[in-house]
Enzyme design. Structure first.
Site, short mmCIF file in Angstrom:
data_model
loop_
_atom_site.label_atom_id
_atom_site.label_comp_id
_atom_site.label_asym_id
_atom_site.label_seq_id
_atom_site.Cartn_x
_atom_site.Cartn_y
_atom_site.Cartn_z
CG ASP A 230 3.23 4.00 -7.86
OD1 ASP A 230 4.11 4.59 -8.51
OD2 ASP A 230 2.73 2.93 -8.23
CG HIS A 231 6.37 8.40 -9.48
ND1 HIS A 231 7.43 7.77 -10.08
CD2 HIS A 231 6.89 9.20 -8.52
CE1 HIS A 231 8.56 8.18 -9.52
NE2 HIS A 231 8.25 9.05 -8.57
CE1 TYR B 49 0.78 0.45 -14.01
CE2 TYR B 49 2.19 0.36 -15.94
CZ TYR B 49 0.93 0.37 -15.38
OH TYR B 49 -0.17 0.29 -16.19
CG HIS B 50 7.77 4.23 -10.97
ND1 HIS B 50 7.82 5.43 -11.65
CD2 HIS B 50 8.11 3.28 -11.88
CE1 HIS B 50 8.19 5.22 -12.90
NE2 HIS B 50 8.37 3.91 -13.07
CG LEU B 51 3.75 0.20 -4.42
CD1 LEU B 51 2.62 1.21 -4.58
CD2 LEU B 51 3.20 -1.20 -4.26
#
Length: 615
Positions: free
Chosen positions: A344-345, A547-549
């Site tokens: 993730d980020h 929140y970019h899994l």
């Protein structure tokens, strides 16, 4: 119905949980949407005995697939989504932060397991991991940033052995999906008109100008980040159409919902994929307390997202053999890559500047006025018609490694400090430990200001998603293992320093008298303030996921033992099963992931149509 006092709404937002807030809010929204009637996605009266395609997950990707595959009139398509229909509050761009309040009904409520190297100032050292549980998924509840990523991201995918996923091959799908509502100028060839997803540039404000001028002072250009290059500062673009959120539920699924060959089952929790031998032949799911099955003649398509797609594959017997046996799951195929490559980020919270000027009116307070409500109700314009808090982004390069035009840090700007709300919601929104939050931030509670959050966009740390049990109702263990790689920490420290330089540029200093909140983080009191060791400590304590899994069902050639799908998104070792969502990304894209997920589903739809064209 008389207009609702928005000050009451603000008080409810700050003082109540979602159980109180949402019914109140939805009542208010009937004023703004007087034509809102019964649901737009009616359940089928009965199911067919067989479908050609069953799509598991009606999120960002699933809605695209349902819309595109049902274009073929002779194909019967079933879409299964665990969540419900989008509610009215999701439609108003200015209210988008509502969806991040803990306990929100259209979110799965996931969190990571306790992290060893990051998130140390968070409750249980765990990061929140929001995932939409609603038709449209993340596109219905996210922050609406429309970011494609960097052209080098996709060329990298192709270089790993995934033909057809280079930038020039995927660009037409980005353009196809888009209905651009701005003036693109010299990047017009990179934008689409008339596509399903509205994309609207945010209004230019004095803060926008200060942000872009700061970028120029630091040697960067102002550009269209969805154009040919991404490195630089920019005006934000959001997935908004005529003042209303533009989700894949509205853009792709709603126009298709009346087709007789498409059935939409929301409120349906899928338990597993059914196999005959090694061929996927259907799914088992639960709807209104009843366990049901549906059969697929051609394919089952997993589009449940980066958390649920690997979970459901494993529950179906597709995954690491030893792990499945530990949970008493019968093994269909030993596929060790399922649930691996998770990343993730990573963003760093807390970097705040205070100012004597009233600037959060461009974000929060202005939402709660009668004029704002009237303007939105009659014209779909004003603060409610765009994202709040003057959200802005830039992409910069802080590490000397790799291509100098391939950013490694995304900077996220908003016109409020993390303590603007006097601590009513901020700790819970982020999952921060409340006691530590107050100890650090109480000095600037309620003050005007802005924040800059450096975000690591090309992480090297990798983690896992594993089963908690063989019960489909149990969330899996999510362990992205943030900041386990030294490069990630060093790059974020450099990103913090860049953020400090940006916040101290002349326009912010002269026009806003901005002052950096330089109170040392109590958890790092043992380090010399401002040193690399201090900022390393700060990063490890104040970092969380963005929140970019992605990556949990990696696309790769057969030479990669941890690959899950091939370049046509077909699951290895079985037939009739694909994964089409953000989980297939071998490496996360450079920026917010919703637009790339739409692209993946658009391209995946075409791949399926081409593969079945002769049948």
């Amino acid at each position: 119905m008389s207009l609702v006092n928005l000050n009451q709404l603000r008080d409810t937002l700050l003082g109540a949980g979602t159980n109180t807030l949402i019914p109140f809010l939805q009542l208010f929204l009937l004023v703004l949407f007087p034509d809102a009637g019964p649901g737009s996605f009616p359940l089928p009266r009965s199911l067919y005995s067989h479908y050609d395609f069953i799509i598991v997950g009606g999120g960002t990707a699933g809605c695209v697939l349902a819309g595109r595959l049902s274009e073929v009139a002779e194909w019967r398509v079933l879409l299964l989504e665990a969540g419900g229909e989008p509610t009215l509050e999701t439609k108003v761009p200015g209210l988008s932060p509502i969806s991040y309040i803990p306990g929100y009904s259209q979110d799965w409520g996931y969190a990571t397991v306790p992290q060893k190297y990051s998130s140390q100032n968070f409750a249980n050292r765990a990061a929140r991991q929001p995932q939409g549980r609603v038709l449209g998924g993340g596109s219905t509840v996210n922050a609406m940033y429309h970011v494609r990523g960097n052209r080098r991201d996709f060329d990298h995918w192709a270089s790993l052995g995934n033909p057809g996923w280079d930038y020039l091959s995927v660009l037409p799908y980005f353009i196809k999906s888009e209905d651009y509502r701005g003036d693109p100028g010299d990047t017009a060839a990179y934008h689409g008109k008339g596509g399903p997803i509205g994309v609207t540039p945010a209004p230019i404000t004095p803060l926008t100008e200060a942000f872009m001028q700061g970028g120029r002072e630091l040697g960067y250009t102002v550009l269209d980040y969805n154009g040919p290059e991404q490195l630089g500062f920019s005006q934000a673009s959001f997935s908004i159409l005529k003042g209303v959120r533009s989700s894949t539920a509205d853009g792709y699924l709603r126009p298709a919902a009346s087709r007789p060959n498409l059935h939409i089952m929301h409120g349906a929790l899928v338990h597993k994929v059914l196999f005959t031998g090694k061929r996927a032949t259907g799914v088992q799911f639960q709807h209104k307390g009843k366990v049901m099955t549906a059969q697929a003649r051609r394919e089952v398509i997993m589009s449940a997202g980066s958390v649920a797609s690997p979970k459901l594959l494993m529950l179906s017997g597709v995954g690491p053999r030893h792990h499945l046996l530990n949970h008493q799951v019968d093994v269909v195929v030993d596929l060790p890559g399922v649930g691996q490559n998770v990343h993730d980020h990573v963003e760093v919270l807390g970097l705040s500047w205070t100012t004597p000027h009233l600037i959060s009116t461009t974000g929060f307070r202005e939402l709660f006025t009668k004029d704002t409500q009237d303007k939105y109700r009659t014209e779909r314009k004003g603060p409610l018609a765009t994202a709040p808090f003057n959200f802005l982004n830039a992409w910069v390069k802080v590490s000397p490694e790799d291509d100098p035009l391939w950013p490694d840090i995304q900077l996220f700007f908003n016109s409020a400090t993390i303590a603007f709300d006097v601590g009513f919601l901020s700790p819970a929104l982020w999952g921060l430990d409340k006691k530590r939050f107050f100890e650090y931030m109480s000095d600037i509670y309620g003050l005007e200001g802005f924040s800059i959050r450096p975000i690591l966009v090309r992480p090297r740390s990798r983690g896992t998603i594993t089963l908690k049990s063989n019960d489909p109702r149990d969330a899996p263990y999510i362990d992205p293992q943030l900041l386990t790689h030294k490069y990630d920490v060093d790059t974020l420290v450099a990103g913090v320093k860049f953020a400090l330089a940006l916040g101290n540029t002349s326009r912010f200093m002269n026009n806003y008298q901005a002052k950096f909140f330089d109170k040392p983080l109590p958890s790092c009191a043992g380090e010399v303030y401002g040193s690399d060791r201090y900022w390393t400590c700060y990063v490890r304590h104040m970092s969380t996921t963005f929140y970019h899994l992605t990556g949990s069902c990696k696309m790769s050639p057969v030479s990669d033992p941890y690959g899950v799908v091939d370049h046509k998104l077909r699951v290895r070792g079985v037939e009739g099963l694909r994964v089409i969502d953000a989980s297939i990304m071998p490496a996360v894209t450079n920026g917010n992931t919703n637009a790339p997920t739409i692209m993946i589903a658009e391209k995946g739809s075409d791949i399926i149509k081409q593969d079945w064209a002769s049948y």
